[in-house]
Design a protein around this motif. Structure first.
Motif, PDB file in Angstrom:
ATOM      1  N   GLN A  93      69.888  24.572   1.574  1.00 50.92           N
ATOM      2  CA  GLN A  93      70.508  24.001   0.387  1.00 50.92           C
ATOM      3  C   GLN A  93      71.229  22.720   0.786  1.00 50.92           C
ATOM      4  O   GLN A  93      72.017  22.710   1.733  1.00 50.92           O
ATOM      5  N   ARG A 101      72.715  19.561  -6.345  1.00 51.89           N
ATOM      6  CA  ARG A 101      72.289  20.558  -5.353  1.00 51.89           C
ATOM      7  C   ARG A 101      70.771  20.643  -5.353  1.00 51.89           C
ATOM      8  O   ARG A 101      70.144  20.614  -6.403  1.00 51.89           O
ATOM      9  N   THR A 102      70.221  20.790  -4.158  1.00 52.67           N
ATOM     10  CA  THR A 102      68.785  20.957  -3.999  1.00 52.67           C
ATOM     11  C   THR A 102      68.530  22.160  -3.122  1.00 52.67           C
ATOM     12  O   THR A 102      69.012  22.213  -1.984  1.00 52.67           O
ATOM     13  N   VAL A 126      60.875  23.090  -3.893  1.00 50.98           N
ATOM     14  CA  VAL A 126      62.085  22.289  -4.089  1.00 50.98           C
ATOM     15  C   VAL A 126      62.590  22.565  -5.502  1.00 50.98           C
ATOM     16  O   VAL A 126      61.845  22.402  -6.469  1.00 50.98           O
ATOM     17  N   THR A 128      65.924  21.505  -7.924  1.00 51.97           N
ATOM     18  CA  THR A 128      67.147  20.705  -8.003  1.00 51.97           C
ATOM     19  C   THR A 128      68.033  21.197  -9.146  1.00 51.97           C
ATOM     20  O   THR A 128      67.556  21.803 -10.110  1.00 51.97           O
ATOM     21  N   SER A 129      69.312  20.889  -9.025  1.00 47.50           N
ATOM     22  CA  SER A 129      70.251  21.274 -10.087  1.00 47.50           C
ATOM     23  C   SER A 129      70.037  20.463 -11.356  1.00 47.50           C
ATOM     24  O   SER A 129      70.566  20.801 -12.408  1.00 47.50           O
ATOM     25  N   TYR A 132      64.447  20.051 -11.803  1.00 50.32           N
ATOM     26  CA  TYR A 132      63.112  19.850 -11.246  1.00 50.32           C
ATOM     27  C   TYR A 132      62.724  21.034 -10.356  1.00 50.32           C
ATOM     28  O   TYR A 132      63.548  21.512  -9.564  1.00 50.32           O
ATOM     29  N   GLU A 133      61.476  21.485 -10.488  1.00 49.11           N
ATOM     30  CA  GLU A 133      60.903  22.514  -9.612  1.00 49.11           C
ATOM     31  C   GLU A 133      59.577  21.968  -9.097  1.00 49.11           C
ATOM     32  O   GLU A 133      58.642  21.787  -9.878  1.00 49.11           O
ATOM     33  N   ILE A 170      64.238  12.150  -1.794  1.00 51.95           N
ATOM     34  CA  ILE A 170      65.609  12.325  -2.278  1.00 51.95           C
ATOM     35  C   ILE A 170      66.419  11.367  -1.413  1.00 51.95           C
ATOM     36  O   ILE A 170      66.438  11.495  -0.188  1.00 51.95           O
ATOM     37  N   LEU A 182      66.142  11.255  -7.195  1.00 53.82           N
ATOM     38  CA  LEU A 182      64.842  11.817  -6.851  1.00 53.82           C
ATOM     39  C   LEU A 182      63.814  10.766  -7.237  1.00 53.82           C
ATOM     40  O   LEU A 182      63.727  10.372  -8.401  1.00 53.82           O
TER      41      LEU A 182
END
Length: 195
Positions: A93, A101-102, A126, A128-129, A132-133, A170, A182
């Motif tokens: 993380q 946060r990633t 990956v 992200t808060s 994104y997935e 990133i 990103l």
């Protein structure tokens, strides 16, 4: 002397004798332990650990030069030459100073201490808060400064919709220090899906 006092006197003698009899039967009836039976398992484990040193459930936590925190856990890690190492079933993380946060998950990882980098391989996920997935085959993560970069194609979903790109980063925004972005590049395809 009344009956109560006689009973107490007899019990003072009888109860300790009864306790002694119970304890002696526990030792007489108990199974004997064969110390040789446990040794082969211990020898195999010790010999294997000497031949191939490793740590189970290792954890790492650090702060990069630009103030991001990086935490890393794995099922197993092995040391390699010159301070390098490898790990399997890795979870990481990255929390950047701007609050983003990633979360990263990979099948394997290699620490490249000379370059202060961590190479995630074996199918990297990956998340992200910011919503994104993404999935990629390999991703290089900086250990001394915040940042990550995919070595190949990336695909997944984000707030705007389905995304495909030849590469992803990133990194810190050049025009706004302390803010992380990103970035998708190299033939980016976005299938916009309004909510």
């Amino acid at each position: 002397m009344d009956g109560h006092s006689r009973l107490v006197g007899w019990l003072k003698v009888a109860l300790p004798l009864l306790a002694l009899a119970i304890l002696s039967t526990l030792f007489l009836v108990a199974r004997t332990i064969d110390p040789e039976a446990a040794i082969p398992y211990a020898e195999v484990d010790i010999a294997e650990r000497i031949r191939e040193p490793r740590m189970t459930d290792p954890a790492y936590a650090g702060v990069t030069k630009d103030g991001a925190t990086l935490t890393l856990t794995a099922d197993e890690a092995r040391p390699e030459a010159e301070g390098d190492g490898s790990a399997v079933k890795v979870h990481a993380q990255l929390a950047t100073p701007d609050g983003a946060r990633t979360a990263l998950t990979a099948g394997t990882a290699r620490v490249m201490s000379r370059d202060s980098k961590l190479l995630l391989e074996g199918g990297v996920l990956v998340a992200t808060s910011t919503g994104y997935e993404l999935r990629t085959d390999t991703l290089t993560l900086g250990l001394d400064r915040s940042g990550a970069e995919s070595a190949g194609p990336v695909e997944g979903f984000g707030p705007p919709g389905q995304i495909r790109a030849g590469a992803m980063q990133i990194r810190q925004a050049p025009e706004s220090p302390g803010t992380y972005v990103l970035v998708f590049n190299n033939r980016v395809t976005l299938i916009y899906q309004p909510h």
